[in-house]
Design an enzyme around this catalytic site. Structure first.
Site, PDB file in Angstrom:
ATOM      1  N   ARG A  14       0.825  -1.210   0.000  1.00 60.39           N
ATOM      2  CA  ARG A  14       0.000   0.000   0.000  1.00 60.39           C
ATOM      3  C   ARG A  14       0.862   1.265   0.000  1.00 60.39           C
ATOM      4  O   ARG A  14       0.560   2.246   0.692  1.00 60.39           O
ATOM      5  CB  ARG A  14      -0.981  -0.019   1.187  1.00 60.39           C
ATOM      6  CG  ARG A  14      -2.098  -1.049   1.006  1.00 60.39           C
ATOM      7  CD  ARG A  14      -3.052  -1.064   2.164  1.00 60.39           C
ATOM      8  NE  ARG A  14      -2.421  -1.524   3.379  1.00 60.39           N
ATOM      9  CZ  ARG A  14      -2.859  -1.281   4.605  1.00 60.39           C
ATOM     10  NH1 ARG A  14      -3.934  -0.554   4.776  1.00 60.39           N
ATOM     11  NH2 ARG A  14      -2.219  -1.752   5.652  1.00 60.39           N
ATOM     12  N   LYS A 105     -20.345   3.719  -6.652  1.00 60.78           N
ATOM     13  CA  LYS A 105     -19.696   2.445  -6.972  1.00 60.78           C
ATOM     14  C   LYS A 105     -19.546   2.221  -8.475  1.00 60.78           C
ATOM     15  O   LYS A 105     -20.440   2.533  -9.243  1.00 60.78           O
ATOM     16  CB  LYS A 105     -20.480   1.291  -6.365  1.00 60.78           C
ATOM     17  CG  LYS A 105     -20.436   1.393  -4.877  1.00 60.78           C
ATOM     18  CD  LYS A 105     -20.482   0.083  -4.173  1.00 60.78           C
ATOM     19  CE  LYS A 105     -20.277   0.398  -2.702  1.00 60.78           C
ATOM     20  NZ  LYS A 105     -19.974  -0.729  -1.886  1.00 60.78           N
ATOM     21  N   HIS A 688     -22.496  11.268   8.192  1.00 60.54           N
ATOM     22  CA  HIS A 688     -21.247  11.301   7.425  1.00 60.54           C
ATOM     23  C   HIS A 688     -20.534  12.631   7.546  1.00 60.54           C
ATOM     24  O   HIS A 688     -19.417  12.799   7.072  1.00 60.54           O
ATOM     25  CB  HIS A 688     -21.532  10.976   5.954  1.00 60.54           C
ATOM     26  CG  HIS A 688     -22.258   9.667   5.807  1.00 60.54           C
ATOM     27  ND1 HIS A 688     -23.627   9.574   5.856  1.00 60.54           N
ATOM     28  CD2 HIS A 688     -21.804   8.401   5.692  1.00 60.54           C
ATOM     29  CE1 HIS A 688     -23.981   8.302   5.740  1.00 60.54           C
ATOM     30  NE2 HIS A 688     -22.898   7.574   5.651  1.00 60.54           N
ATOM     31  N   CYS A 720     -27.108   6.312   9.971  1.00 58.43           N
ATOM     32  CA  CYS A 720     -26.219   5.153   9.853  1.00 58.43           C
ATOM     33  C   CYS A 720     -25.472   5.008  11.186  1.00 58.43           C
ATOM     34  O   CYS A 720     -25.725   5.774  12.128  1.00 58.43           O
ATOM     35  CB  CYS A 720     -25.249   5.328   8.686  1.00 58.43           C
ATOM     36  SG  CYS A 720     -24.415   3.801   8.190  1.00 58.43           S
TER      37      CYS A 720
HETATM   38  N1  GLN Z   1     -24.706  -1.665  12.731  1.00 62.64           N
HETATM   39  C1  GLN Z   1     -23.730  -1.122  11.862  1.00 62.64           C
HETATM   40  C2  GLN Z   1     -23.145   0.134  12.483  1.00 62.64           C
HETATM   41  O1  GLN Z   1     -23.854   0.812  13.155  1.00 62.64           O
HETATM   42  C3  GLN Z   1     -24.303  -0.760  10.525  1.00 62.64           C
HETATM   43  C4  GLN Z   1     -23.285  -0.171   9.632  1.00 62.64           C
HETATM   44  C5  GLN Z   1     -23.740   0.036   8.224  1.00 62.64           C
HETATM   45  O2  GLN Z   1     -24.890  -0.042   7.929  1.00 62.64           O
HETATM   46  N2  GLN Z   1     -22.835   0.305   7.349  1.00 62.64           N
HETATM   47  O3  GLN Z   1     -22.000   0.460  12.262  1.00 62.64           O
HETATM   48 ZN    ZN Z   2     -25.704   2.284   7.336  1.00 64.16          ZN
END
Ligand code: GLN
Ligand code: ZN
Length: 747
Positions: A14, A105, A688, A720
């Site tokens: 890498r 992607k 994010h 997330c």
């Molecule tokens: N349970 C996972 C988290 O909270 C879900 C992650 C994801 O969906 N990428 O990190």
């Molecule tokens: Zn997620």
């Protein structure tokens, strides 16, 4: 004659990642970075020295699509004031006030490209320096180069038109710049081979440009290049037919992931073109069965003379790890079954030799070794697990005990959560201390009691924090997990992990996908201990956290001797066992993450139904052991559900959490439109970004959601997992989330 479509660029150890990160953090100069890049190219070409041509312009400091955008002068307005690497990396990573370009992607791979932004008002002044430099470098080293270039159609189709300009107008503009770039390349060498990559053709006909293919590629061929157009990841029979009518020299097809390409052979033969036969798998990591490959090639030579058949990888080797030399710890037998990028070049050389000259004395030993490796793999006891195979023959439960409308009543009674229940997606911040703890345990520097104590402490703090701010459904925070797939793979039989099997995901980021080599089963519970420990700390409900079978499959290198659907079924049964253990231990809510459910969708419409059927089957096979009162959640990291909403309904998860924070309530509407009846947790803020959302913002967001779905159906959560965030960000954000929800409930 054989070639590869491209070589991984990140480096054996890498090196590119390290050089990039050091440059970005100001620790090294542009010169240092360019020197590392140059050394890597030199090294990577040296491996291709026995091939017909070496790949030039497959290298990139960040991404090839970005490179082409940059060379075509497709620079979004907000970056036009910058130049050089600052501008280039700015587009990829953002600059002060200028948001980075989107990333998405690359077809159905886990590689992300930077999405070009096109606009009528941009001037598209070309900048061919990159290709020129790399071409000259290769020449100076004595190589015969082939230039890799993303095709015009693929480039335009993957770009985003950011104003309301008509496709035709944009296409014309980009075409002019692209042709200008080609004219410049022509000045380097008048007899050059260019490999135009057009994977977009594998998606079937596109009305916007299909009638242009013939004309454009005739114009390109007329420039005097040796013009090869290649497609990969699926068959491209419709476009191949058109390409056969052009004056290009060769057509490259993927015979690993596009079996139907076989039907194009008579036409290619008729057209007199050279076939670039993608016959060595560029995306997976198994030693090729060269005897079988030879048979396939002989079949091809019934249509075409041998000198019109070039052997190559099915796609760029970008999607495979560098080489096996650094794998010291892996089981030797399993390792012998693997073939990474460097080994694949050797496979091509062996196959090439036998295809052209038969089994000569010099190749005999290598040929026979390949045969014996393949035989050994087939019968190995490591692969075949009788118990798992037997279990798969038994009936598998794929329906919950009772219908959703009955279950949900029982669940509300048993779980007693308020209207607009608040929760999170699972992970909490992964602190440097936590990473260090896991690392030291892995290296054997600390014993399990110290490690476990550390994890328990984290869980304790995490649960206490959630109780303190008043979340309704708690999680343990996932401190024991490095990665949501790796964690499970490490505990399942049939998986193995490489030490150095890195594959570029985007920019300097690499992933090391688990390798599924054999029948999968679960020797022991995987999450039970931590979840029940967390539950023991609180009288509130704790949500168990698992990764779903489809996601585990889609983020791994999967054995090629069994159908993907069957491998997925095996994983599903292992997850089912875990769910059963969790519910028997008193865990009342269990989330089964399917972050990669959507990315497994086939490129071709005609294959979608089959994928949906088995993916759905596997998800249901994993969760249907849940009692009616055990609530099953799932989470998906995206927000576009329009084309898959029927399948989402069929998953029959009691609650689904999704990512809609960045799109207001727009993308939630499809759930209302189809009368989705299960509960939904549309993310109310974007995790994010490091930004802390205010209470008012979240209130506004919840109100928007309530315009679409009734309060009885909604959960309130971030969009997330929180593992990439810092505690300083997470604490106030979640506090605001809970406060906002309370305020809405009271009004
Ligand atoms: N349970 C996972 C988290 O909270 C879900 C992650 C994801 O969906 N990428 O990190
Ligand atoms: Zn997620």
């Amino acid at each position: 004659m054989s070639i590869i479509i491209g070589f991984p660029r990140i480096g054996e150890h890498r090196e590119l990642k390290k050089a990039l990160e050091s440059f970005w953090s100001g620790k090294s100069s542009q010169n240092d970075l360019q020197n590392v890049a140059k050394e890597l190219r030199k090294k990577h070409w040296s491996y291709q020295k026995n091939l017909e041509l070496v790949s030039v312009n497959d290298f990139s400091l960040y991404d090839n699509v970005l490179d082409l955008a940059y060379m075509l002068g497709a620079i979004p307005k907000r970056f036009q004031q910058y130049d050089g690497l600052e501008q280039y990396f700015g587009m990829a990573r953002g600059l002060k006030d200028s948001l980075a370009c989107e990333m998405t992607k690359w077809f159905n791979t886990n590689y992300h490209y930077v999405v070009p932004e096109l606009s009528r008002t941009d001037s598209y002044k070309i900048n061919p320096t990159k290709i020129e430099n790399e071409f000259k470098e290769a020449k100076a080293l004595g190589y015969q180069p082939k230039i890799n270039l993303i095709g015009l159609f693929t480039f335009v189709a993957l770009s985003k038109i950011i104003d309301d300009t008509d496709f035709e107008i944009i296409f014309e503009k980009i075409k002019n710049a692209y042709f200008e770039l080609l004219d410049t390349i022509k000045t380097f060498d008048s007899n050059l081979t260019i490999q135009f990559e057009e994977p977009i053709f594998t998606k079937g006909e596109d009305k916007r440009f299909y009638d242009k293919i013939k004309d454009i590629y005739n114009q390109i061929a007329a420039k005097g290049f040796k013009t090869i157009v290649i497609t990969y990841f699926e068959h491209s029979t419709e476009a191949t037919e058109i390409l056969c009518e052009t004056n290009i020299e060769g057509i490259g097809l993927d015979f690993i992931y596009g079996e139907k390409n076989l039907s194009s052979l008579p036409k290619i033969a008729q057209s007199g073109k050279t076939l670039y036969a993608g016959i060595i798998d560029g995306r997976n990591i198994w030693v090729a069965n060269l005897e079988n490959k030879l048979k396939t090639l002989e079949k091809f030579s019934q249509y075409l003379p041998k000198n019109k058949i070039i052997l190559n990888t099915s796609c760029s080797l970008l999607h495979t790890p560098f080489g096996k030399d650094s794998e010291i710890k892996m089981d030797k037998e399993i390792l012998s079954w693997l073939s990474f990028a460097r080994e694949k070049i050797t496979e091509l050389e062996i196959l090439e030799s036998v295809f052209r000259n038969g089994i000569s004395p010099s190749i005999k030993e290598k040929w026979e070794k390949n045969i014996s490796i393949n035989q050994n793999r087939k019968v190995s006891t490591k692969i075949n697990d009788k118990a798992t195979q037997e279990r798969l023959k038994q009936p598998i439960k794929t329906q919950r005990e009772s219908a959703f409308k009955d279950r949900i009543k029982l669940q509300h009674k048993a779980l007693d959560y308020p209207i607009l229940p608040t929760t999170t997606i699972g992970s909490f911040p992964q602190t440097p201390e936590l990473r260090a703890l896991r690392q030291s345990f892995k290296k054997g520097e600390i014993d399990s009691s110290v490690y476990e104590k550390g994890i328990e402490e984290y869980i304790k703090d995490c649960v206490a924090f959630q109780e303190e701010i008043g979340l309704d459904v708690l999680v343990h925070g996932e401190p024991e997990r490095n990665d949501m797939v790796e964690y499970f793979g490490e505990q399942l039989k049939g998986f193995v992990f490489s030490q150095n099997g890195w594959v570029q995901s985007y920019g300097s980021r690499c992933v090391k996908p688990p390798i599924i080599f054999g029948d999968v089963s679960r020797p022991a519970p995987m999450t039970l201990k931590w979840i029940t420990y967390a539950q023991s700390l609180s009288s509130k409900i704790l949500k168990g956290m698992l990764t779903g079978p489809v996601t585990i499959l889609n983020w791994s290198f999967v054995r090629d001797d069994l159908q993907r659907s069957d491998v997925c079924k095996q994983i599903a049964l292992a997850i089912a066992d875990e769910i059963n253990d969790l519910q028997n231990a008193g865990i009342k809510i269990i989330q089964v993450d399917e972050a990669a459910f959507k990315e497994g969708y086939p490129l071709r419409k005609e294959n979608i139904k089959t994928y949906e059927e088995w993916a759905l089957y596997c998800f249901k096979a994993s969760v249907s052991v849940a009692k009616a009162t055990t609530q099953i959640h799932t989470h998906m990291c995206y927000s576009e559900f329009n084309d898959i909403i029927k399948t989402i309904e069929d998953l029959d998860a009691d609650v689904i959490s999704i990512e809609t924070a960045r799109s207001g309530n727009e993308l939630l509407k499809i759930f209302a439109d189809v009368g989705y009846s299960h509960e939904v947790g549309p993310g109310v803020y974007d995790i994010h970004s490091p930004r802390i959302p205010t209470k008012e913002e979240i209130i506004k967001q919840i109100r928007l959601l309530l315009e679409v779905l009734p309060k009885e159906q909604l959960w309130i959560n971030p969009d997330c997992g929180l593992k990439t965030r810092k505690w300083e960000e997470v604490k106030p954000s979640l506090k605001n989330l809970v406060e906002a929800t309370k305020e809405i409930r009271n009004n």
